[in-house]
Design a protein around this motif. Structure first.
Motif, PDB file in Angstrom:
ATOM      1  N   GLN A  76      59.006  52.546  18.313  1.00 24.63           N
ATOM      2  CA  GLN A  76      59.482  53.760  17.657  1.00 24.63           C
ATOM      3  C   GLN A  76      60.542  54.432  18.527  1.00 24.63           C
ATOM      4  OE1 GLN A  76      57.839  53.741  14.606  1.00 24.63           O
ATOM      5  NE2 GLN A  76      56.819  52.032  15.645  1.00 24.63           N
ATOM      6  N   PHE A  77      60.277  54.448  19.835  1.00 24.62           N
ATOM      7  CA  PHE A  77      61.218  55.084  20.751  1.00 24.62           C
ATOM      8  C   PHE A  77      62.519  54.294  20.832  1.00 24.62           C
ATOM      9  CE2 PHE A  77      57.009  56.165  23.018  1.00 24.62           C
ATOM     10  CZ  PHE A  77      56.749  57.181  22.101  1.00 24.62           C
ATOM     11  N   GLU A  78      62.403  52.964  20.843  1.00 24.03           N
ATOM     12  CA  GLU A  78      63.615  52.125  20.900  1.00 24.03           C
ATOM     13  C   GLU A  78      64.458  52.293  19.641  1.00 24.03           C
ATOM     14  OE1 GLU A  78      63.349  48.074  22.795  1.00 24.03           O
ATOM     15  OE2 GLU A  78      61.216  48.456  22.541  1.00 24.03           O
ATOM     16  N   TRP A  79      63.809  52.263  18.488  1.00 23.73           N
ATOM     17  CA  TRP A  79      64.551  52.431  17.241  1.00 23.73           C
ATOM     18  C   TRP A  79      65.230  53.808  17.196  1.00 23.73           C
ATOM     19  CZ3 TRP A  79      66.599  49.738  13.492  1.00 23.73           C
ATOM     20  CH2 TRP A  79      66.101  48.476  13.176  1.00 23.73           C
ATOM     21  N   PHE A  80      64.499  54.829  17.598  1.00 26.52           N
ATOM     22  CA  PHE A  80      65.083  56.169  17.539  1.00 26.52           C
ATOM     23  C   PHE A  80      66.292  56.273  18.462  1.00 26.52           C
ATOM     24  CE2 PHE A  80      65.306  60.704  18.781  1.00 26.52           C
ATOM     25  CZ  PHE A  80      65.611  61.225  17.532  1.00 26.52           C
ATOM     26  N   PHE A  81      66.218  55.644  19.620  1.00 27.14           N
ATOM     27  CA  PHE A  81      67.362  55.648  20.539  1.00 27.14           C
ATOM     28  C   PHE A  81      68.579  54.997  19.879  1.00 27.14           C
ATOM     29  CE2 PHE A  81      69.996  53.360  23.605  1.00 27.14           C
ATOM     30  CZ  PHE A  81      70.401  54.395  24.425  1.00 27.14           C
ATOM     31  N   LEU A  82      68.379  53.837  19.249  1.00 25.00           N
ATOM     32  CA  LEU A  82      69.494  53.156  18.587  1.00 25.00           C
ATOM     33  C   LEU A  82      70.087  54.025  17.482  1.00 25.00           C
ATOM     34  CD1 LEU A  82      68.156  49.488  18.220  1.00 25.00           C
ATOM     35  CD2 LEU A  82      69.827  50.347  19.865  1.00 25.00           C
ATOM     36  N   LEU A  83      69.223  54.613  16.665  1.00 27.60           N
ATOM     37  CA  LEU A  83      69.695  55.401  15.538  1.00 27.60           C
ATOM     38  C   LEU A  83      70.376  56.694  15.990  1.00 27.60           C
ATOM     39  CD1 LEU A  83      66.477  54.878  13.438  1.00 27.60           C
ATOM     40  CD2 LEU A  83      68.735  54.007  12.798  1.00 27.60           C
ATOM     41  N   GLU A  84      69.804  57.321  16.994  1.00 31.73           N
ATOM     42  CA  GLU A  84      70.354  58.585  17.485  1.00 31.73           C
ATOM     43  C   GLU A  84      71.685  58.367  18.195  1.00 31.73           C
ATOM     44  OE1 GLU A  84      70.464  62.730  18.304  1.00 31.73           O
ATOM     45  OE2 GLU A  84      69.306  61.543  16.863  1.00 31.73           O
ATOM     46  N   SER A  85      71.870  57.197  18.827  1.00 40.29           N
ATOM     47  CA  SER A  85      73.088  56.945  19.592  1.00 40.29           C
ATOM     48  C   SER A  85      74.261  56.543  18.714  1.00 40.29           C
ATOM     49  CB  SER A  85      72.830  55.845  20.636  1.00 40.29           C
ATOM     50  OG  SER A  85      72.532  54.604  20.005  1.00 40.29           O
ATOM     51  N   SER A  86      74.041  56.302  17.425  1.00 37.55           N
ATOM     52  CA  SER A  86      75.100  55.845  16.530  1.00 37.55           C
ATOM     53  C   SER A  86      75.441  56.918  15.496  1.00 37.55           C
ATOM     54  CB  SER A  86      74.651  54.565  15.799  1.00 37.55           C
ATOM     55  OG  SER A  86      75.513  54.268  14.716  1.00 37.55           O
ATOM     56  N   PRO A  87      76.657  57.442  15.510  1.00 39.84           N
ATOM     57  CA  PRO A  87      77.050  58.402  14.463  1.00 39.84           C
ATOM     58  C   PRO A  87      76.900  57.818  13.056  1.00 39.84           C
ATOM     59  CG  PRO A  87      78.649  58.402  16.253  1.00 39.84           C
ATOM     60  CD  PRO A  87      77.716  57.262  16.515  1.00 39.84           C
ATOM     61  N   LEU A  88      77.113  56.515  12.920  1.00 39.30           N
ATOM     62  CA  LEU A  88      76.976  55.866  11.620  1.00 39.30           C
ATOM     63  C   LEU A  88      75.535  55.912  11.136  1.00 39.30           C
ATOM     64  CD1 LEU A  88      78.382  54.087   9.414  1.00 39.30           C
ATOM     65  CD2 LEU A  88      77.696  52.101  10.797  1.00 39.30           C
ATOM     66  N   LEU A  89      74.583  55.633  12.029  1.00 42.51           N
ATOM     67  CA  LEU A  89      73.175  55.539  11.639  1.00 42.51           C
ATOM     68  C   LEU A  89      72.463  56.889  11.620  1.00 42.51           C
ATOM     69  CD1 LEU A  89      72.116  52.258  13.477  1.00 42.51           C
ATOM     70  CD2 LEU A  89      72.763  52.554  11.084  1.00 42.51           C
ATOM     71  N   ARG A  90      73.031  57.880  12.280  1.00 38.82           N
ATOM     72  CA  ARG A  90      72.392  59.198  12.272  1.00 38.82           C
ATOM     73  C   ARG A  90      72.366  59.808  10.878  1.00 38.82           C
ATOM     74  NH1 ARG A  90      74.790  60.273  17.472  1.00 38.82           N
ATOM     75  NH2 ARG A  90      76.522  61.392  16.500  1.00 38.82           N
ATOM     76  N   GLN A  91      73.195  59.296   9.997  1.00 40.65           N
ATOM     77  CA  GLN A  91      73.256  59.837   8.641  1.00 40.65           C
ATOM     78  C   GLN A  91      72.315  59.116   7.670  1.00 40.65           C
ATOM     79  OE1 GLN A  91      75.162  62.537   8.631  1.00 40.65           O
ATOM     80  NE2 GLN A  91      75.660  61.982  10.757  1.00 40.65           N
ATOM     81  N   THR A  92      71.562  58.140   8.147  1.00 41.52           N
ATOM     82  CA  THR A  92      70.734  57.334   7.254  1.00 41.52           C
ATOM     83  C   THR A  92      69.329  57.898   7.117  1.00 41.52           C
ATOM     84  OG1 THR A  92      69.969  55.901   9.057  1.00 41.52           O
ATOM     85  CG2 THR A  92      72.017  55.262   7.942  1.00 41.52           C
ATOM     86  N   PRO A  93      68.649  57.616   5.996  1.00 42.13           N
ATOM     87  CA  PRO A  93      67.236  58.011   5.864  1.00 42.13           C
ATOM     88  C   PRO A  93      66.360  57.429   6.969  1.00 42.13           C
ATOM     89  CG  PRO A  93      68.127  57.384   3.734  1.00 42.13           C
ATOM     90  CD  PRO A  93      69.174  57.030   4.750  1.00 42.13           C
ATOM     91  N   LEU A  94      66.739  56.256   7.492  1.00 37.76           N
ATOM     92  CA  LEU A  94      65.935  55.641   8.557  1.00 37.76           C
ATOM     93  C   LEU A  94      65.899  56.525   9.794  1.00 37.76           C
ATOM     94  CD1 LEU A  94      64.322  53.055   9.222  1.00 37.76           C
ATOM     95  CD2 LEU A  94      66.421  52.120  10.232  1.00 37.76           C
ATOM     96  N   HIS A  95      66.990  57.210  10.086  1.00 34.66           N
ATOM     97  CA  HIS A  95      67.009  58.112  11.238  1.00 34.66           C
ATOM     98  C   HIS A  95      65.979  59.226  11.049  1.00 34.66           C
ATOM     99  CE1 HIS A  95      68.345  61.635  13.577  1.00 34.66           C
ATOM    100  NE2 HIS A  95      68.735  60.737  14.475  1.00 34.66           N
ATOM    101  N   GLY A  96      65.921  59.792   9.857  1.00 31.71           N
ATOM    102  CA  GLY A  96      64.943  60.851   9.600  1.00 31.71           C
ATOM    103  C   GLY A  96      63.519  60.355   9.739  1.00 31.71           C
ATOM    104  N   SER A  97      63.260  59.141   9.269  1.00 30.97           N
ATOM    105  CA  SER A  97      61.913  58.579   9.394  1.00 30.97           C
ATOM    106  C   SER A  97      61.531  58.378  10.843  1.00 30.97           C
ATOM    107  CB  SER A  97      61.845  57.245   8.646  1.00 30.97           C
ATOM    108  OG  SER A  97      61.972  57.428   7.252  1.00 30.97           O
TER     109      SER A  97
END
Length: 361
Positions: free
Chosen positions: A304-325
């Motif tokens: 969970q921590f690894e995924w959140f790091f990847l999502l948070e570090s990418s402006p592209l992915l920060r806008q996805t529903p996966l980031h919120g989850s």
């Protein structure tokens, strides 16, 4: 392409692969000219990762474990290879899992020349490795990287069916000849960062080839990818699995960090959507290890921590529903999966948060 080669061999690795490099060098005298490792597990007999793996593969007889422990083997080998280890001081696994001081003490007792370089501010990630290539403070890193790239073509590449083998033996011959997404994701990741350093056409060709293999062979047609296939690309029925998909997301992000690539960007967004739809548990929003609805499913707090790091570090992915989850999953995983006293992370939890494996990582 033609790659000049000689019979001189060196061996290197990272993390558990770093320990593998050390043990292979110590157990096979005369085979290698030097050995090096980035953040290796140095004393697996005395760390949770190593104890769990040894007990699973070798049984409970701890005398057998010592036959595969670098900190033991270094005192038994008569060969004295050049030995270099680079270790980041900000590595979260340094004290509990990696234990370089154990190898340092064993080398000193055996009179084995060890160069152990500690780097302030560096963690356990692959960016640590990439940052050392061509740095004048680290002579030989560029040559080691070039040798590893040649090995990728000479030993891992499947000339008959395409793609790359999962593993090879010390003699360079293929061992496990299946094609797995995990391996191909790391090839993409490594080639992207290596190309950013050297800008050589053959590296770009390898990167493009690995991206094409993933897109054409592993794609399941629904935005995600098969975890494993036979050597000839026939199905094994593995289906998508969380861990290789996470590393594929990491590989796509690495590619986008070094070049504009619209197909990779599209594939990354489709992967994020597929993970949201098929891997996110609906109550706590944790990322499961197998698709939702699979038998005997679980989640790992560390992922969970690894995924959140990847999502948070990418402006592209920060806008996805996966980031919120994963933002919500981070809080839940921290609550139920992290020891409040030591900060250690447990291995596995059931989807409802109950303990499955309390091994601390």
């Amino acid at each position: 392409a033609h790659f000049p080669a000689s019979d001189h061999r060196a061996i290197s690795g990272h993390s558990m692969g770093g320990h593998g490099a050390l043990t292979l060098a110590f157990r096979h005298p005369g085979r290698y000219r030097s050995v090096s490792a980035f953040a290796p597990i140095c004393h697996p007999c005395d760390c949770p990762w190593g104890q769990k793996a040894f007990r699973h593969y070798l049984g409970d007889d701890e005398s057998r474990w010592q036959e595969w422990d670098a900190s033991v083997l270094i005192g038994q080998t008569q060969e004295r290879l050049p030995l270099l280890i680079d270790q980041g001081e900000a590595d979260t696994f340094l004290a509990t899992q990696l234990r370089p001081e154990a190898l340092e003490d064993a080398a000193s007792a055996a009179g084995y020349p060890l160069t152990l370089r500690r780097h302030a501010g560096y963690d356990h990630s692959y960016f640590f490795i990439a940052s050392l290539i061509d740095d004048p403070a680290f002579p030989g890193a560029a040559e080691r990287a070039a040798e590893l790239f040649r090995s990728l073509h000479q030993h891992f590449h499947d000339a008959e069916h395409g793609g790359w083998f999962y593993s090879i033996g010390p003699d360079g011959a293929p061992l496990d000849q299946r094609k797995d997404l995990y391996t191909h994701a790391f090839i993409i990741f490594a080639c992207a960062h290596y190309w950013a350093k050297v800008r050589e056409p053959q590296v770009a060709s390898a990167l493009n080839g690995a991206l094409a293999v993933v897109a054409e062979r592993f794609n399941d047609g629904n935005g995600l990818y098969e975890a494993s296939l036979e050597r000839d690309w026939s199905p094994l029925g593995s289906g998508p699995l969380q861990n290789p998909l996470m590393h594929l997301a990491e590989a796509f992000l690495a590619t986008l960090s070094v070049r504009d690539d619209k197909p990779v960007q599209t594939a990354l967004l489709a992967l994020a959507e597929g993970m949201q739809q098929r891997f996110i548990e609906p109550v706590h929003n944790v990322m499961l290890e197998k698709p939702r609805g699979a038998v005997d499913n679980w989640f790992e707090p560390g992922h969970q921590f690894e995924w959140f790091f990847l999502l948070e570090s990418s402006p592209l992915l920060r806008q996805t529903p996966l980031h919120g989850s994963l933002e919500r999953a981070f809080g839940f995983a921290e609550q139920v999966g992290v020891d409040p006293q030591s900060g250690a992370v447990c291995g596995m939890l059931a989807p409802d948060g109950s303990l499955r494996d309390g091994t601390q990582r």
